[in-house]
Design an enzyme around this catalytic site. Structure first.
Site, PDB file in Angstrom:
ATOM      1  N   ASN A 167     -12.095  -1.031   6.333  1.00 42.33           N
ATOM      2  CA  ASN A 167     -10.707  -1.075   5.851  1.00 42.33           C
ATOM      3  C   ASN A 167     -10.177   0.315   5.539  1.00 42.33           C
ATOM      4  O   ASN A 167      -9.006   0.469   5.217  1.00 42.33           O
ATOM      5  CB  ASN A 167     -10.564  -2.003   4.631  1.00 42.33           C
ATOM      6  N   ALA A 177     -15.862 -20.249   1.330  1.00 41.20           N
ATOM      7  CA  ALA A 177     -16.928 -19.667   2.153  1.00 41.20           C
ATOM      8  C   ALA A 177     -16.368 -19.193   3.488  1.00 41.20           C
ATOM      9  O   ALA A 177     -17.042 -19.245   4.507  1.00 41.20           O
ATOM     10  CB  ALA A 177     -18.052 -20.678   2.354  1.00 41.20           C
ATOM     11  N   LYS A 205      -9.732  -5.205  10.764  1.00 41.86           N
ATOM     12  CA  LYS A 205     -10.907  -4.689  10.035  1.00 41.86           C
ATOM     13  C   LYS A 205     -12.214  -4.806  10.825  1.00 41.86           C
ATOM     14  O   LYS A 205     -13.078  -3.942  10.720  1.00 41.86           O
ATOM     15  CB  LYS A 205     -11.051  -5.409   8.698  1.00 41.86           C
ATOM     16  N   ASP A 238     -13.337  -3.032   0.060  1.00 43.94           N
ATOM     17  CA  ASP A 238     -12.894  -4.337  -0.442  1.00 43.94           C
ATOM     18  C   ASP A 238     -13.862  -4.944  -1.471  1.00 43.94           C
ATOM     19  O   ASP A 238     -13.438  -5.468  -2.506  1.00 43.94           O
ATOM     20  CB  ASP A 238     -12.736  -5.335   0.716  1.00 43.94           C
ATOM     21  N   SER A 270       0.802  -1.234   0.000  1.00 43.77           N
ATOM     22  CA  SER A 270       0.000   0.000   0.000  1.00 43.77           C
ATOM     23  C   SER A 270       0.834   1.283   0.000  1.00 43.77           C
ATOM     24  O   SER A 270       0.487   2.236  -0.702  1.00 43.77           O
ATOM     25  CB  SER A 270      -0.981  -0.016   1.179  1.00 43.77           C
ATOM     26  N   THR A 330      -5.699  -3.290   7.918  1.00 43.99           N
ATOM     27  CA  THR A 330      -5.620  -4.624   7.338  1.00 43.99           C
ATOM     28  C   THR A 330      -5.571  -5.630   8.480  1.00 43.99           C
ATOM     29  O   THR A 330      -5.773  -5.271   9.648  1.00 43.99           O
ATOM     30  CB  THR A 330      -4.444  -4.712   6.330  1.00 43.99           C
TER      31      THR A 330
HETATM   32  P1  ATR Z   1     -10.191 -15.611   4.332  1.00 46.21           P
HETATM   33  O1  ATR Z   1     -10.402 -14.473   5.265  1.00 46.21           O
HETATM   34  O2  ATR Z   1      -9.000 -15.475   3.438  1.00 46.21           O
HETATM   35  O3  ATR Z   1     -11.428 -15.977   3.575  1.00 46.21           O
HETATM   36  P2  ATR Z   1     -10.728 -17.889   5.994  1.00 46.21           P
HETATM   37  O4  ATR Z   1     -11.954 -17.212   6.531  1.00 46.21           O
HETATM   38  O5  ATR Z   1      -9.851 -18.649   6.910  1.00 46.21           O
HETATM   39  O6  ATR Z   1      -9.781 -16.846   5.267  1.00 46.21           O
HETATM   40  O7  ATR Z   1     -11.218 -18.864   4.804  1.00 46.21           O
HETATM   41  C1  ATR Z   1     -10.370 -19.715   4.123  1.00 46.21           C
HETATM   42  C2  ATR Z   1     -11.137 -20.399   3.005  1.00 46.21           C
HETATM   43  O8  ATR Z   1     -10.264 -21.271   2.282  1.00 46.21           O
HETATM   44  C3  ATR Z   1     -12.275 -21.284   3.496  1.00 46.21           C
HETATM   45  O9  ATR Z   1     -13.263 -21.345   2.494  1.00 46.21           O
HETATM   46  C4  ATR Z   1     -11.568 -22.633   3.644  1.00 46.21           C
HETATM   47  O10 ATR Z   1     -12.410 -23.755   3.631  1.00 46.21           O
HETATM   48  P3  ATR Z   1     -13.110 -24.248   4.996  1.00 46.21           P
HETATM   49  O11 ATR Z   1     -14.245 -23.305   5.246  1.00 46.21           O
HETATM   50  O12 ATR Z   1     -13.538 -25.645   4.721  1.00 46.21           O
HETATM   51  O13 ATR Z   1     -12.028 -24.168   6.065  1.00 46.21           O
HETATM   52  C5  ATR Z   1     -10.723 -22.613   2.398  1.00 46.21           C
HETATM   53  N1  ATR Z   1      -9.567 -23.533   2.497  1.00 46.21           N
HETATM   54  C6  ATR Z   1      -8.473 -23.363   3.254  1.00 46.21           C
HETATM   55  N2  ATR Z   1      -7.626 -24.396   3.091  1.00 46.21           N
HETATM   56  C7  ATR Z   1      -8.223 -25.253   2.219  1.00 46.21           C
HETATM   57  C8  ATR Z   1      -7.865 -26.519   1.653  1.00 46.21           C
HETATM   58  N3  ATR Z   1      -6.706 -27.113   1.958  1.00 46.21           N
HETATM   59  N4  ATR Z   1      -8.728 -27.088   0.785  1.00 46.21           N
HETATM   60  C9  ATR Z   1      -9.894 -26.497   0.464  1.00 46.21           C
HETATM   61  N5  ATR Z   1     -10.282 -25.304   0.967  1.00 46.21           N
HETATM   62  C10 ATR Z   1      -9.472 -24.693   1.835  1.00 46.21           C
END
Ligand code: ATR
Length: 292
Positions: A98, A144, A77, A118, A28, A73
Protein backbone atom coordinates in the site's frame (compact mmCIF):
# COMPACT_ATOMS: atom_id res chain seq x y z
CA UNK A 1 -3.15 23.07 10.48
CA UNK A 2 -4.85 24.47 7.37
CA UNK A 3 -3.33 23.58 4.02
CA UNK A 4 -2.92 27.31 3.29
CA UNK A 5 0.16 27.03 5.54
CA UNK A 6 1.80 24.80 2.93
CA UNK A 7 5.05 26.09 1.44
CA UNK A 8 4.41 27.55 -2.03
CA UNK A 9 4.92 25.09 -4.88
CA UNK A 10 8.22 25.62 -6.67
CA UNK A 11 10.80 23.60 -8.60
CA UNK A 12 11.98 21.90 -5.39
CA UNK A 13 8.52 20.63 -4.31
CA UNK A 14 8.55 16.88 -3.60
CA UNK A 15 5.53 14.85 -4.68
CA UNK A 16 3.64 11.86 -3.32
CA UNK A 17 0.32 10.49 -4.58
CA UNK A 18 -2.29 7.84 -4.06
CA UNK A 19 -3.26 5.69 -7.06
CA UNK A 20 -6.62 3.93 -7.08
CA UNK A 21 -9.93 3.45 -8.81
CA UNK A 22 -12.29 4.94 -7.73
CA UNK A 23 -10.22 7.64 -6.00
CA UNK A 24 -12.35 10.80 -5.90
CA UNK A 25 -13.41 10.38 -2.26
CA UNK A 26 -9.97 9.58 -0.87
CA UNK A 27 -9.13 11.41 2.37
CA UNK A 28 -5.41 10.83 1.89
CA UNK A 29 -4.59 14.11 0.10
CA UNK A 30 -6.18 16.16 2.91
CA UNK A 31 -4.39 14.05 5.53
CA UNK A 32 -0.91 14.17 4.02
CA UNK A 33 -0.98 17.80 2.88
CA UNK A 34 -2.00 18.81 6.42
CA UNK A 35 0.96 16.80 7.71
CA UNK A 36 3.37 18.53 5.30
CA UNK A 37 2.05 21.92 6.39
CA UNK A 38 2.46 21.02 10.06
CA UNK A 39 6.06 19.90 9.51
CA UNK A 40 6.94 22.84 7.21
CA UNK A 41 7.81 20.51 4.33
CA UNK A 42 7.81 21.69 0.73
CA UNK A 43 5.89 18.57 -0.33
CA UNK A 44 2.51 17.92 -1.98
CA UNK A 45 0.26 14.86 -2.09
CA UNK A 46 -2.12 14.23 -5.01
CA UNK A 47 -4.67 11.56 -5.98
CA UNK A 48 -4.79 9.89 -9.39
CA UNK A 49 -7.50 7.73 -10.91
CA UNK A 50 -5.48 4.85 -12.39
CA UNK A 51 -6.92 1.85 -14.19
CA UNK A 52 -5.24 -1.45 -13.20
CA UNK A 53 -4.00 -1.91 -16.77
CA UNK A 54 -2.03 1.33 -16.43
CA UNK A 55 -0.69 0.74 -12.93
CA UNK A 56 2.82 -0.27 -14.02
CA UNK A 57 3.10 2.76 -16.31
CA UNK A 58 1.90 5.05 -13.50
CA UNK A 59 4.44 3.66 -11.03
CA UNK A 60 7.23 3.93 -13.60
CA UNK A 61 6.18 7.49 -14.43
CA UNK A 62 6.30 8.46 -10.75
CA UNK A 63 9.74 6.88 -10.45
CA UNK A 64 11.00 8.67 -13.59
CA UNK A 65 9.73 12.01 -12.25
CA UNK A 66 11.43 11.51 -8.87
CA UNK A 67 8.28 11.28 -6.77
CA UNK A 68 9.13 10.64 -3.12
CA UNK A 69 6.50 7.92 -2.83
CA UNK A 70 3.10 6.48 -3.64
CA UNK A 71 0.17 4.98 -1.83
CA UNK A 72 -1.91 2.30 -3.50
CA UNK A 73 -5.52 1.60 -2.77
CA UNK A 74 -8.29 -0.56 -4.23
CA UNK A 75 -7.74 -2.37 -6.61
CA UNK A 76 -3.94 -2.05 -6.78
CA UNK A 77 -2.48 -3.43 -3.56
CA UNK A 78 -1.93 -7.01 -4.76
CA UNK A 79 -0.92 -6.06 -8.32
CA UNK A 80 1.84 -3.73 -7.10
CA UNK A 81 3.72 -6.61 -5.43
CA UNK A 82 5.20 -7.49 -8.83
CA UNK A 83 5.90 -3.88 -9.79
CA UNK A 84 8.53 -2.86 -7.22
CA UNK A 85 12.25 -3.70 -6.99
CA UNK A 86 12.11 -4.84 -3.42
CA UNK A 87 9.54 -5.79 -0.79
CA UNK A 88 9.99 -4.71 2.80
CA UNK A 89 9.20 -7.41 5.42
CA UNK A 90 5.73 -5.90 5.97
CA UNK A 91 4.80 -6.24 2.28
CA UNK A 92 6.17 -9.80 2.18
CA UNK A 93 4.16 -10.76 5.25
CA UNK A 94 0.87 -9.41 3.92
CA UNK A 95 1.46 -10.16 0.23
CA UNK A 96 0.25 -6.66 -0.64
CA UNK A 97 1.76 -3.20 -1.12
CA UNK A 98 0.00 0.00 0.00
CA UNK A 99 3.10 2.23 0.13
CA UNK A 100 6.04 2.66 -2.24
CA UNK A 101 9.16 4.63 -1.38
CA UNK A 102 11.42 5.78 -4.21
CA UNK A 103 15.04 6.17 -3.15
CA UNK A 104 18.37 6.23 -5.00
CA UNK A 105 20.73 3.27 -4.45
CA UNK A 106 24.52 3.65 -4.17
CA UNK A 107 24.81 4.02 -7.97
CA UNK A 108 22.16 6.75 -8.09
CA UNK A 109 19.53 4.51 -9.73
CA UNK A 110 16.11 5.05 -8.17
CA UNK A 111 14.69 1.93 -6.54
CA UNK A 112 11.04 1.33 -5.68
CA UNK A 113 10.56 -0.36 -2.31
CA UNK A 114 7.13 -1.72 -1.39
CA UNK A 115 5.71 -1.61 2.16
CA UNK A 116 2.41 -2.47 3.78
CA UNK A 117 1.33 -0.17 6.60
CA UNK A 118 -2.27 -1.43 6.92
CA UNK A 119 -1.75 -4.09 9.59
CA UNK A 120 0.41 -1.82 11.75
CA UNK A 121 -2.24 0.86 11.25
CA UNK A 122 -4.87 -1.41 12.77
CA UNK A 123 -2.71 -2.45 15.73
CA UNK A 124 -1.68 1.16 16.45
CA UNK A 125 -5.27 2.36 16.21
CA UNK A 126 -6.47 -0.33 18.65
CA UNK A 127 -3.81 0.82 21.11
CA UNK A 128 -4.29 4.57 20.60
CA UNK A 129 -8.07 4.75 20.23
CA UNK A 130 -9.19 1.99 22.62
CA UNK A 131 -6.11 1.49 24.85
CA UNK A 132 -6.27 -2.24 24.11
CA UNK A 133 -3.16 -4.20 25.11
CA UNK A 134 -3.03 -6.85 22.39
CA UNK A 135 -0.45 -9.12 24.02
CA UNK A 136 -2.38 -11.70 26.03
CA UNK A 137 -5.80 -10.35 24.95
CA UNK A 138 -8.90 -12.39 24.13
CA UNK A 139 -10.44 -11.17 20.89
CA UNK A 140 -13.58 -11.97 18.89
CA UNK A 141 -13.02 -11.16 15.21
CA UNK A 142 -15.96 -10.94 12.81
CA UNK A 143 -15.09 -11.42 9.13
CA UNK A 144 -12.74 -13.60 7.12
CA UNK A 145 -12.39 -11.70 3.84
CA UNK A 146 -9.25 -9.74 2.89
CA UNK A 147 -9.47 -7.33 5.82
CA UNK A 148 -10.42 -10.12 8.25
CA UNK A 149 -7.48 -12.29 7.26
CA UNK A 150 -4.98 -9.44 7.70
CA UNK A 151 -6.53 -8.51 11.06
CA UNK A 152 -6.46 -12.13 12.28
CA UNK A 153 -2.82 -12.67 11.33
CA UNK A 154 -1.78 -9.30 12.76
CA UNK A 155 -3.52 -10.02 16.07
CA UNK A 156 -1.79 -13.40 16.21
CA UNK A 157 1.57 -11.76 15.39
CA UNK A 158 0.92 -9.33 18.28
CA UNK A 159 0.60 -12.38 20.59
CA UNK A 160 -3.06 -12.23 21.55
CA UNK A 161 -3.82 -15.18 23.85
CA UNK A 162 -7.11 -16.28 22.28
CA UNK A 163 -8.76 -15.55 19.00
CA UNK A 164 -12.40 -16.40 18.23
CA UNK A 165 -13.31 -16.19 14.54
CA UNK A 166 -16.80 -15.79 13.12
CA UNK A 167 -17.68 -15.52 9.45
CA UNK A 168 -20.88 -15.93 7.45
CA UNK A 169 -19.00 -18.48 5.34
CA UNK A 170 -17.50 -20.56 8.15
CA UNK A 171 -15.06 -22.41 5.86
CA UNK A 172 -13.12 -19.15 5.30
CA UNK A 173 -12.75 -18.68 9.06
CA UNK A 174 -11.56 -22.31 9.33
CA UNK A 175 -8.93 -21.65 6.67
CA UNK A 176 -7.56 -18.64 8.56
CA UNK A 177 -7.65 -20.59 11.83
CA UNK A 178 -5.52 -23.28 10.17
CA UNK A 179 -3.01 -20.68 8.97
CA UNK A 180 -2.72 -19.21 12.46
CA UNK A 181 -2.28 -22.62 14.12
CA UNK A 182 0.63 -23.29 11.75
CA UNK A 183 2.31 -19.89 11.99
CA UNK A 184 1.47 -18.97 15.58
CA UNK A 185 1.06 -22.17 17.60
CA UNK A 186 0.94 -20.28 20.91
CA UNK A 187 -2.27 -18.47 19.96
CA UNK A 188 -5.41 -20.40 20.86
CA UNK A 189 -7.78 -20.04 17.92
CA UNK A 190 -11.40 -21.18 17.79
CA UNK A 191 -14.03 -20.83 15.09
CA UNK A 192 -17.07 -19.84 17.12
CA UNK A 193 -18.32 -17.37 19.73
CA UNK A 194 -16.43 -16.94 23.04
CA UNK A 195 -17.92 -18.69 26.10
CA UNK A 196 -16.81 -15.94 28.52
CA UNK A 197 -15.52 -12.36 28.86
CA UNK A 198 -13.25 -10.97 26.14
CA UNK A 199 -11.11 -7.84 25.82
CA UNK A 200 -12.05 -6.82 22.29
CA UNK A 201 -14.67 -7.41 19.62
CA UNK A 202 -13.41 -6.39 16.18
CA UNK A 203 -15.57 -6.11 13.06
CA UNK A 204 -13.74 -6.72 9.79
CA UNK A 205 -16.82 -7.60 7.72
CA UNK A 206 -18.27 -5.12 5.25
CA UNK A 207 -21.69 -5.41 6.89
CA UNK A 208 -22.57 -1.91 8.08
CA UNK A 209 -21.18 0.00 5.10
CA UNK A 210 -24.53 0.34 3.36
CA UNK A 211 -27.56 2.20 4.67
CA UNK A 212 -29.99 -0.30 6.17
CA UNK A 213 -27.29 -2.89 6.92
CA UNK A 214 -27.77 -4.78 10.17
CA UNK A 215 -25.11 -5.76 12.71
CA UNK A 216 -22.58 -8.52 11.94
CA UNK A 217 -22.89 -9.72 15.55
CA UNK A 218 -25.49 -12.31 16.56
CA UNK A 219 -26.33 -10.98 20.01
CA UNK A 220 -28.15 -14.20 20.85
CA UNK A 221 -24.79 -15.97 20.61
CA UNK A 222 -22.68 -13.30 22.30
CA UNK A 223 -23.75 -10.35 24.44
CA UNK A 224 -21.99 -7.00 24.12
CA UNK A 225 -21.97 -6.91 27.93
CA UNK A 226 -19.17 -9.48 27.79
CA UNK A 227 -16.58 -7.43 25.93
CA UNK A 228 -14.41 -4.61 27.26
CA UNK A 229 -14.24 -2.75 23.93
CA UNK A 230 -15.61 -2.79 20.38
CA UNK A 231 -13.81 -1.69 17.21
CA UNK A 232 -15.44 -1.46 13.78
CA UNK A 233 -13.06 -1.16 10.83
CA UNK A 234 -15.85 0.65 8.96
CA UNK A 235 -15.59 4.46 9.33
CA UNK A 236 -18.30 5.56 6.91
CA UNK A 237 -20.92 5.70 8.42
CA UNK A 238 -19.17 6.90 11.58
CA UNK A 239 -21.49 4.80 13.73
CA UNK A 240 -22.59 1.41 12.45
CA UNK A 241 -25.42 -0.53 14.10
CA UNK A 242 -22.78 -2.57 15.88
CA UNK A 243 -21.11 0.51 17.38
CA UNK A 244 -24.45 2.03 18.36
CA UNK A 245 -25.41 -1.19 20.17
CA UNK A 246 -22.01 -1.34 21.85
CA UNK A 247 -22.35 2.26 23.07
CA UNK A 248 -25.82 1.48 24.40
CA UNK A 249 -24.29 -1.45 26.29
CA UNK A 250 -21.78 0.97 27.88
CA UNK A 251 -18.78 -0.28 25.91
CA UNK A 252 -15.85 1.89 24.79
CA UNK A 253 -15.94 2.00 20.98
CA UNK A 254 -13.88 3.21 18.02
CA UNK A 255 -14.41 3.15 14.28
CA UNK A 256 -11.82 2.56 11.54
CA UNK A 257 -10.89 6.20 10.99
CA UNK A 258 -7.93 5.72 13.34
CA UNK A 259 -6.67 2.87 11.18
CA UNK A 260 -6.76 5.14 8.12
CA UNK A 261 -4.82 7.79 10.04
CA UNK A 262 -2.26 5.36 11.47
CA UNK A 263 -1.50 3.66 8.15
CA UNK A 264 -1.00 7.14 6.67
CA UNK A 265 1.21 8.20 9.59
CA UNK A 266 3.44 5.19 9.00
CA UNK A 267 3.69 6.01 5.26
CA UNK A 268 4.57 9.64 6.14
CA UNK A 269 7.41 8.38 8.32
CA UNK A 270 8.67 5.99 5.63
CA UNK A 271 8.82 8.81 3.06
CA UNK A 272 10.03 11.74 5.15
CA UNK A 273 12.01 10.05 7.94
CA UNK A 274 10.23 12.37 10.39
CA UNK A 275 7.69 11.53 13.10
CA UNK A 276 4.15 11.98 11.77
CA UNK A 277 1.94 14.74 13.23
CA UNK A 278 -0.79 12.21 14.01
CA UNK A 279 -3.28 14.58 15.68
CA UNK A 280 -3.09 16.99 12.71
CA UNK A 281 -3.59 14.11 10.28
CA UNK A 282 -6.59 12.86 12.23
CA UNK A 283 -8.28 16.28 12.21
CA UNK A 284 -7.70 16.55 8.47
CA UNK A 285 -9.18 13.09 7.80
CA UNK A 286 -12.21 13.83 9.97
CA UNK A 287 -12.70 17.09 8.12
CA UNK A 288 -12.50 15.31 4.77
CA UNK A 289 -14.69 12.32 5.66
CA UNK A 290 -17.25 13.83 8.05
CA UNK A 291 -17.01 17.50 7.13
CA UNK A 292 -16.20 18.47 10.74
P1 ATR B 1 -12.66 -6.87 2.50
O1 ATR B 1 -11.49 -6.73 1.60
O2 ATR B 1 -13.28 -5.58 2.94
O3 ATR B 1 -12.40 -7.79 3.65
P2 ATR B 1 -14.11 -9.05 1.31
O4 ATR B 1 -12.84 -9.82 1.15
O5 ATR B 1 -15.12 -9.06 0.23
O6 ATR B 1 -13.82 -7.52 1.60
O7 ATR B 1 -14.80 -9.57 2.68
C1 ATR B 1 -16.04 -9.14 3.11
C2 ATR B 1 -16.33 -9.74 4.47
O8 ATR B 1 -17.61 -9.30 4.94
C3 ATR B 1 -16.42 -11.27 4.46
O9 ATR B 1 -16.06 -11.75 5.73
C4 ATR B 1 -17.91 -11.48 4.21
O10 ATR B 1 -18.41 -12.73 4.59
P3 ATR B 1 -18.31 -13.98 3.58
O11 ATR B 1 -16.88 -14.45 3.64
O12 ATR B 1 -19.28 -14.98 4.10
O13 ATR B 1 -18.70 -13.44 2.21
C5 ATR B 1 -18.48 -10.41 5.10
N1 ATR B 1 -19.86 -10.03 4.70
C6 ATR B 1 -20.21 -9.33 3.62
N2 ATR B 1 -21.54 -9.16 3.58
C7 ATR B 1 -22.04 -9.81 4.67
C8 ATR B 1 -23.36 -10.02 5.19
N3 ATR B 1 -24.44 -9.53 4.58
N4 ATR B 1 -23.48 -10.72 6.34
C9 ATR B 1 -22.40 -11.21 6.98
N5 ATR B 1 -21.13 -11.04 6.53
C10 ATR B 1 -20.95 -10.36 5.39
Amino acid sequence: MPQSNLAPINAATRLCAVLGSPIRHSASPAMHNAAYAARGLNWRYLAFEVDPKNLRAAIEGARAMHFAGLNLTVPHKLLAVDMVDELDASAKTWGAVNTIKFAPDSTGKIRAVGFNTDADGLANSLREDLAVELRGAKVLLLGAGGAGRTAALKLAAESVAELFLINRTASKAEEIAGEIRKQFPLVKVTVGYPPAEIDLLLNATSLGLKAGDGSPLDEKQFSLKHTRAVYDMIYQPAETQLLAAAKAAGCPTANGIGMLVQQGAKAFEIWTGQPAPVAVMRRAVEGSVYGV
